[in-house]
Design an enzyme around this catalytic site. Structure first.
Site, mmCIF file in Angstrom:
data_model
loop_
_atom_site.group_PDB
_atom_site.id
_atom_site.type_symbol
_atom_site.label_atom_id
_atom_site.label_comp_id
_atom_site.label_asym_id
_atom_site.label_seq_id
_atom_site.Cartn_x
_atom_site.Cartn_y
_atom_site.Cartn_z
ATOM 1 N N ASP A 115 0.860 -1.194 0.000
ATOM 2 C CA ASP A 115 0.000 0.000 0.000
ATOM 3 C C ASP A 115 0.888 1.233 0.000
ATOM 4 O OD1 ASP A 115 -1.880 1.988 0.380
ATOM 5 O OD2 ASP A 115 -2.930 0.958 2.019
ATOM 6 N N ARG B 101 -0.119 4.382 -0.441
ATOM 7 C CA ARG B 101 -0.917 5.603 -0.345
ATOM 8 C C ARG B 101 -0.417 6.572 0.728
ATOM 9 N NH1 ARG B 101 -6.824 3.319 0.056
ATOM 10 N NH2 ARG B 101 -5.692 1.666 1.136
HETATM 11 N N1 LIG Z 1 -2.758 -2.540 -6.167
HETATM 12 C C1 LIG Z 1 -4.028 -2.881 -5.979
HETATM 13 N N2 LIG Z 1 -4.905 -1.917 -5.661
HETATM 14 C C2 LIG Z 1 -6.173 -2.275 -5.462
HETATM 15 C C3 LIG Z 1 -6.624 -3.598 -5.582
HETATM 16 N N3 LIG Z 1 -7.950 -3.634 -5.332
HETATM 17 C C4 LIG Z 1 -8.301 -2.358 -5.039
HETATM 18 N N4 LIG Z 1 -7.241 -1.538 -5.131
HETATM 19 C C5 LIG Z 1 -7.160 -0.098 -4.846
HETATM 20 O O1 LIG Z 1 -7.317 0.054 -3.451
HETATM 21 C C6 LIG Z 1 -7.850 1.344 -3.163
HETATM 22 C C7 LIG Z 1 -9.017 1.167 -2.221
HETATM 23 O O2 LIG Z 1 -8.515 0.629 -1.056
HETATM 24 P P1 LIG Z 1 -9.279 -0.389 -0.141
HETATM 25 O O3 LIG Z 1 -8.213 -1.195 0.534
HETATM 26 O O4 LIG Z 1 -10.338 -1.127 -0.930
HETATM 27 O O5 LIG Z 1 -10.046 0.449 0.920
HETATM 28 P P2 LIG Z 1 -9.471 1.546 1.897
HETATM 29 O O6 LIG Z 1 -9.680 2.863 1.228
HETATM 30 O O7 LIG Z 1 -8.085 1.219 2.344
HETATM 31 O O8 LIG Z 1 -10.362 1.339 3.185
HETATM 32 P P3 LIG Z 1 -11.871 1.708 3.404
HETATM 33 O O9 LIG Z 1 -11.866 3.163 3.841
HETATM 34 O O10 LIG Z 1 -12.345 0.818 4.472
HETATM 35 O O11 LIG Z 1 -12.579 1.521 2.104
HETATM 36 C C8 LIG Z 1 -8.196 1.967 -4.491
HETATM 37 O O12 LIG Z 1 -7.164 2.870 -4.838
HETATM 38 C C9 LIG Z 1 -8.214 0.783 -5.437
HETATM 39 O O13 LIG Z 1 -7.881 1.139 -6.764
HETATM 40 C C10 LIG Z 1 -5.673 -4.596 -5.923
HETATM 41 O O14 LIG Z 1 -5.956 -5.788 -6.007
HETATM 42 N N5 LIG Z 1 -4.393 -4.189 -6.114
#
Ligand SMILES: Nc1nc2c(ncn2[C@@H]2O[C@H](COP(=O)(O)OP(=O)(O)OP(=O)(O)O)[C@@H](O)[C@H]2O)c(=O)[nH]1
Ligand SMILES: [Zn+2]
Length: 197
Positions: A129, A131
């Protein structure tokens, strides 16, 4: 304040939706990348603001993908804010947990071969992650938001926002109904990212 990106408001307009008429605010970050916030009501008072900090997911948000829960989470957040008549969605352009759209598609292709979402990122040479939340902090500050009640299941997001100086007074669970396609993804989020699902 540390870890707060200087965000520039470039333009804003009305955004009528099926849920409410939001204000759409367009921002530019210090690297020139574009982000948006959707706001409803007066979000500058000292009453904590109902908020969603949403990371871009083109496949889920716009293409109805059932591999993840992003689309339904975005919709549920807009609905909840409309019901309260006040709130904000900070929409961050950090697609694919920060690795970008094409790399996310590469990661999905690895998952098609049996890897989980974390292993797929790692085999491609990325962290699980990537981010950051300094841009979200900058947008909230620029809009005069003092504190938020955050819709999320991700404890790391709470931590990282706090590190960027965002005052989160409450976490509101933000679960959506699973599909057969995202069951494994949601289970991995719980197991490897500590999501409270
Ligand atoms: N690299 C990667 N990114 C993903 C995948 N599936 C979803 N994403 C990305 O993950 C992000 C969303 O994150 P999530 O982990 O679903 O949720 P979160 O924002 O961390 O947590 P919540 O606030 O609970 O929704 C978005 O940027 C999506 O594009 C994947 O399999 N691989
Ligand atoms: Zn998604």
């Amino acid at each position: 304040m540390t870890n707060v990106a200087k965000m520039k408001i470039v333009a804003q307009t009305r955004l009528p939706t099926q849920f409410a008429e939001f204000t759409l605010v367009g921002f530019e970050d210090p690297k020139g990348k574009e982000h948006v916030a959707l706001t409803l009501g007066d979000i500058t008072t000292d009453e904590p603001v109902l908020a969603r900090v949403h990371s871009e997911c083109l496949t889920g948000d716009a293409l109805f993908s059932q591999r993840c829960d992003c689309g339904p989470q975005l919709e549920a957040a807009m609905r909840k804010i409309a019901n309260e008549g006040r709130g904000i969605i900070v929409y961050l352009r950090q697609e694919g947990r920060g690795i970008g759209l094409l790399n996310k598609i590469r990661a999905y292709a690895e998952q098609d071969k049996g890897l989980d979402t974390v292993e797929a990122n790692e085999i491609l040479g990325f962290v699980a992650d990537a981010r950051e939340y300094d841009i979200a902090a900058g947008m909230l500050a620029e809009l005069g938001v003092q504190s938020i009640r955050l819709m999320t299941n991700n404890p790391k997001k709470l931590e990282k926002l706090a590190e960027c100086g965002v005052k989160v007074v409450e976490r509101i669970p933000h679960r959506t109904e699973g599909t057969p396609h995202n069951e494994y993804y949601l289970a991995t989020k719980t197991k490897k990212f500590g999501h409270l699902l």
